[in-house]
Design an enzyme around this catalytic site. Structure first.
Site, mmCIF file in Angstrom:
data_model
loop_
_atom_site.group_PDB
_atom_site.id
_atom_site.type_symbol
_atom_site.label_atom_id
_atom_site.label_comp_id
_atom_site.label_asym_id
_atom_site.label_seq_id
_atom_site.Cartn_x
_atom_site.Cartn_y
_atom_site.Cartn_z
ATOM 1 N N ASP A 130 13.666 27.071 68.356
ATOM 2 C CA ASP A 130 13.197 27.895 69.138
ATOM 3 C C ASP A 130 13.585 28.041 70.790
ATOM 4 O O ASP A 130 14.137 27.194 71.435
ATOM 5 C CB ASP A 130 11.442 27.003 69.171
ATOM 6 C CG ASP A 130 10.774 27.136 68.924
ATOM 7 O OD1 ASP A 130 10.486 28.223 68.023
ATOM 8 O OD2 ASP A 130 9.412 26.903 68.412
ATOM 9 N N TYR A 146 13.870 26.810 74.717
ATOM 10 C CA TYR A 146 12.521 26.000 74.954
ATOM 11 C C TYR A 146 11.465 26.052 75.678
ATOM 12 O O TYR A 146 11.358 26.855 76.595
ATOM 13 C CB TYR A 146 13.307 25.062 76.411
ATOM 14 C CG TYR A 146 15.054 24.135 75.871
ATOM 15 C CD1 TYR A 146 15.141 23.862 75.320
ATOM 16 C CD2 TYR A 146 15.989 24.679 76.791
ATOM 17 C CE1 TYR A 146 16.340 22.684 75.355
ATOM 18 C CE2 TYR A 146 17.449 24.475 76.581
ATOM 19 C CZ TYR A 146 17.068 23.441 75.982
ATOM 20 O OH TYR A 146 18.615 22.824 75.244
ATOM 21 N N PHE A 189 20.006 26.437 73.654
ATOM 22 C CA PHE A 189 20.150 24.858 74.073
ATOM 23 C C PHE A 189 21.587 25.012 75.627
ATOM 24 O O PHE A 189 21.121 23.875 76.224
ATOM 25 C CB PHE A 189 21.783 24.317 73.248
ATOM 26 C CG PHE A 189 21.657 24.014 71.833
ATOM 27 C CD1 PHE A 189 20.822 22.863 71.469
ATOM 28 C CD2 PHE A 189 22.074 24.930 70.763
ATOM 29 C CE1 PHE A 189 20.241 22.433 70.543
ATOM 30 C CE2 PHE A 189 21.458 24.632 69.361
ATOM 31 C CZ PHE A 189 20.885 23.376 69.232
ATOM 32 N N HIS A 229 21.602 17.705 63.818
ATOM 33 C CA HIS A 229 21.272 18.190 64.884
ATOM 34 C C HIS A 229 21.686 16.575 66.103
ATOM 35 O O HIS A 229 20.975 15.534 65.865
ATOM 36 C CB HIS A 229 19.784 18.384 64.968
ATOM 37 C CG HIS A 229 19.195 19.088 66.181
ATOM 38 N ND1 HIS A 229 19.033 18.952 67.214
ATOM 39 C CD2 HIS A 229 18.969 20.732 65.977
ATOM 40 C CE1 HIS A 229 18.254 19.614 67.672
ATOM 41 N NE2 HIS A 229 18.572 20.969 67.405
#
Length: 220
Positions: A65, A67, A78, A187
């Protein structure tokens, strides 16, 4: 449907844009932007594509997704704009790059500098309602981004796919590892980074693979 997106991607995705599901997705997204605070800003939804034309992609990093906090999302997974504090996962990415390649943690979390070198920073879902993680999942974005990954995996050679966490690994399960380098680990989030993200050396492996195939390594 006329979608504002970089020309090389537009040419390859035109059929996708005409499919009924995509029309429904765009109607949903427009309604969300009209009635709620949604990230990233509308003009940046396809920012990853605009910075990284199809034929210039070397590395694909998959996020989930955008932020969902104010001022953070700008269309690259990211990444955050200049001056925005690093979210924890991004901090851990920079920590691993420092350990792997000896590249000091940068002053900015803006990863446009990667995108401009051919790092395609793709989220599975390209929009999100403010403060509501996952709020735009299962509306059609995942189908669209699956088609984007298929397009790259089937029409390009010697790409590096970085699949961090089970979600990204599931999304990239069809990538042919005989044609591309597929790097997998947990992750980089604080919940899992110490279970195998730190020490995965994905960044040096990516550069070695690119160099082996006559491509310029990434300045991480």
């Amino acid at each position: 449907m006329d979608v504002r997106i970089e020309t090389s991607w537009k040419q390859r995705l035109e059929e996708e844009f005409e499919k009924p599901y995509f029309g429904e997705l765009i109607r949903f997204v427009r309604q969300e932007y009209a009635t709620h605070t949604v990230f990233p800003p509308g003009k940046l939804i396809f920012n990853a594509f605009d910075h990284c034309p199809f034929d210039q992609v070397k590395v694909v990093i998959l996020g989930q997704d955008p932020y969902h906090g104010p001022g953070q999302a700008h269309g690259l997974c990211f990444s955050v704009p200049d001056g925005v504090p690093f979210p924890p996962s991004l901090q851990n990415i920079f920590t691993e790059i420092d350990k792997d390649l000896g590249v000091p943690v940068p002053a900015s979390g803006n990863l446009e500098r990667w995108a401009n070198q051919g790092v395609f920073l793709l989220n599975a879902t390209l929009t999100v309602r403010a403060h509501q993680a996952g709020s735009h999942q299962n509306k059609g974005w995942e189908r669209f981004t699956d088609s984007v990954i298929h397009l790259l995996a089937e029409n390009r050679e010697h790409l590096v796919f970085m699949l961090w966490g089970s979600y990204a690994q599931q999304k990239g399960r069809f990538i042919d590892a005989s044609r591309h380098l597929v790097l997998q680990s947990v992750h980089p989030s604080p919940l899992s980074a110490y279970r195998g993200f730190f020490g995965n050396r994905h960044f040096s492996q990516a550069n070695a693979y690119l160099a082996t195939h006559g491509l310029e390594p990434i300045h991480w």
